[in-house]
Design an enzyme around this catalytic site. Structure first.
Site, PDB file in Angstrom:
ATOM      1  N   ARG A 160       0.876  -1.219   0.148  1.00  0.00           N
ATOM      2  CA  ARG A 160       0.052  -0.050  -0.009  1.00  0.00           C
ATOM      3  C   ARG A 160       0.749   1.201  -0.114  1.00  0.00           C
ATOM      4  O   ARG A 160       1.891   1.055   0.503  1.00  0.00           O
ATOM      5  CB  ARG A 160      -0.872  -0.030   1.305  1.00  0.00           C
ATOM      6  CG  ARG A 160      -1.999  -1.155   1.071  1.00  0.00           C
ATOM      7  CD  ARG A 160      -2.868  -0.890   2.200  1.00  0.00           C
ATOM      8  NE  ARG A 160      -3.481   0.359   2.275  1.00  0.00           N
ATOM      9  CZ  ARG A 160      -4.878   0.764   1.665  1.00  0.00           C
ATOM     10  NH1 ARG A 160      -5.297  -0.253   0.966  1.00  0.00           N
ATOM     11  NH2 ARG A 160      -5.471   1.857   1.791  1.00  0.00           N
TER      12      ARG A 160
ATOM     13  N   LYS B 181      27.336  14.056  -3.301  1.00  0.00           N
ATOM     14  CA  LYS B 181      26.859  15.327  -3.744  1.00  0.00           C
ATOM     15  C   LYS B 181      27.864  16.151  -3.980  1.00  0.00           C
ATOM     16  O   LYS B 181      27.636  16.994  -5.199  1.00  0.00           O
ATOM     17  CB  LYS B 181      25.775  15.986  -2.667  1.00  0.00           C
ATOM     18  CG  LYS B 181      24.758  15.022  -2.282  1.00  0.00           C
ATOM     19  CD  LYS B 181      23.818  15.496  -0.959  1.00  0.00           C
ATOM     20  CE  LYS B 181      22.650  14.594  -0.849  1.00  0.00           C
ATOM     21  NZ  LYS B 181      22.058  14.933   0.511  1.00  0.00           N
TER      22      LYS B 181
END
Length: 434
Positions: free
Chosen positions: A50, A205
């Protein structure tokens, strides 16, 4: 109306956020692009779990290859994470002349050059706005907004987990382990937090940003990386007493044709813009020759900020394809074949904070300063805490600018003194950014 078909690999937190954003803002995207973005297939290892978004079950599959091989799909969106499987899927997408959007910073930091070159060979786009600082539009600014500028330096807080931990340690005066456990309980840190607290995520990064900013590929293994595990609450308090805050910084600076690329905790003045960045937020300070100083600030992670960045890449590629079907999208960043000349960490110059645990008796300070002086390091200030004869007390020092190699030699000698207990804490100091 014309449409662009996308296939999504990975229907986890970010993947479901991307689907949700496209569904909720379908009319807005259509208005802004002059065409539709249509989700054609979604692949995930678990299609029954879900999620916070509803999709047509016929769109779901466990077979990523079926998505990659679908001739109707224009753009592949890779959101599975990791390197090995993701690299195989990304290679396959580009080699099939499909445009690629990814949020996978680890993949780009270690295999980015190969992917950029493959995209250029097939004249397809590769978008990766979401790979650095979540919803902050930093990659596009580096690629486009600063295209006419010569970037001189990038200094940033690019990991929200570490910034949350250091901010909370500063505000609450609690130890690292306790605050880390709290961050994990709130979902700000993973069960295994190594990528974050050991500086690896920040280095991924920085590699992407530095490669874009300086136009030459920065090998990931040339980036100096330190994390925050060794930061003690007492160091945060001493830094505050001296007028500084401790932050985990990602730093890239170019001087005289050499590039510094390093990730480590550092003291920054409390009136510096970066010092005020708290909690899970990110901020990156960029200095260019023409534009001067720029600050990018915002939420660096989370489902919807990251999804926003992913959809921005999809939209950029889609706009080009919708309005010029003969175009092959947005070209990948032009990266030089030559690797960047990255300065050895031992040659970097910095000011330093030192905390030395030493026996409180006459002559100790002169022995320590003698070692520093013999290695060309001069002292700005000294704070000696406590008076406990024959017990170890902290000696806190701030130095003038010195060479890293000289400092490391000094630390080895200082820690071997019979009057010194444990390992000296050494943190670099970054100057004010404004």
């Amino acid at each position: 109306m014309k449409s662009i078909q996308i296939g999504i690999l990975g229907f986890g937190t970010v993947g479901s956020g991307v689907v949700k954003l496209i569904q909720e803002n379908s009319a807005l995207l259509q208005q802004r692009l002059g065409g539709k973005i249509v989700i054609r297939r979604i692949a995930d290892s678990d299609v029954h779990r879900r999620r916070n978004v509803e999709v047509d079950p016929t769109l779901l599959t466990t077979d990523a290859t079926a998505v990659l091989e679908d001739p109707a799909i224009d753009i592949i969106v890779e959101l599975i994470g990791g390197c090995d499987v993701a690299l195989r899927f990304c290679r396959d997408a580009l080699n099939r002349n499909k445009h690629l959007v990814t949020a996978n910073k680890a993949l780009l930091a270690t295999h980015g050059l190969e992917l950029y070159r493959t995209a250029a060979t097939h004249r397809v786009s590769i978008g990766f706005e979401a790979s650095v600082c979540g919803g902050i539009p930093l990659i596009r600014a580096m690629k486009e907004g600063l295209v006419a500028d010569r970037v001189r330096s990038i200094i940033g807080i690019v990991n929200g987990t570490c910034n949350y931990i250091l901010t909370t340690m500063t505000d609450s005066k609690r130890p690292f382990a306790e605050v880390l456990a709290e961050a994990q309980a709130h979902g700000y840190a993973e069960a295994n937090p190594s990528f974050d607290v050991d500086g690896i995520d920040s280095a991924h990064k920085l590699q992407i940003l530095a490669t874009l900013a300086f136009g030459a590929y920065v090998p990931f293994d040339r980036i100096h990386v330190e994390g925050i595990r060794q930061i003690d609450a007492s160091d945060i308090e001493y830094a505050r007493e001296l007028g500084y805050r401790i932050k985990l910084l990602a730093i890239a600076k170019q001087l005289n044709g050499e590039l510094e690329a390093r990730v480590h905790p550092a003291l920054i003045p409390e009136d510096d813009l970066l010092a005020s960045v708290g909690g899970v937020h990110n901020a990156v300070y960029v200095v260019g020759d023409a534009v001067g100083s720029l600050m990018f600030y915002g939420r660096g992670a989370g489902q919807m900020p990251t999804a926003s960045a992913v959809v921005s890449d999809i939209a950029e590629i889609a706009r080009g394809l919708l309005h010029d079907p003969t175009a092959r999208g947005v070209p990948p960043p032009p990266i030089s074949d030559a690797e960047a000349a990255v300065k050895e960490m031992a040659a970097v110059r910095s000011c330093y904070y030192l905390r030395i645990m030493a026996v409180d008796k006459p002559g100790v300070l002169s022995r320590v300063t003698g070692i520093l002086g013999s290695n060309n390091i001069s002292i700005v200030s000294v704070i000696q805490k406590g008076r406990q004869e024959q017990s170890a007390v902290p000696i806190v020092m701030m130095t003038h600018e010195a060479v890293e190699g000289d400092m490391q030699r000094s630390l080895l000698a200082i820690d071997q003194l019979d009057v010194v207990s444990g390992q000296t804490v050494c943190l670099r100091v970054e100057g004010a950014t404004d």
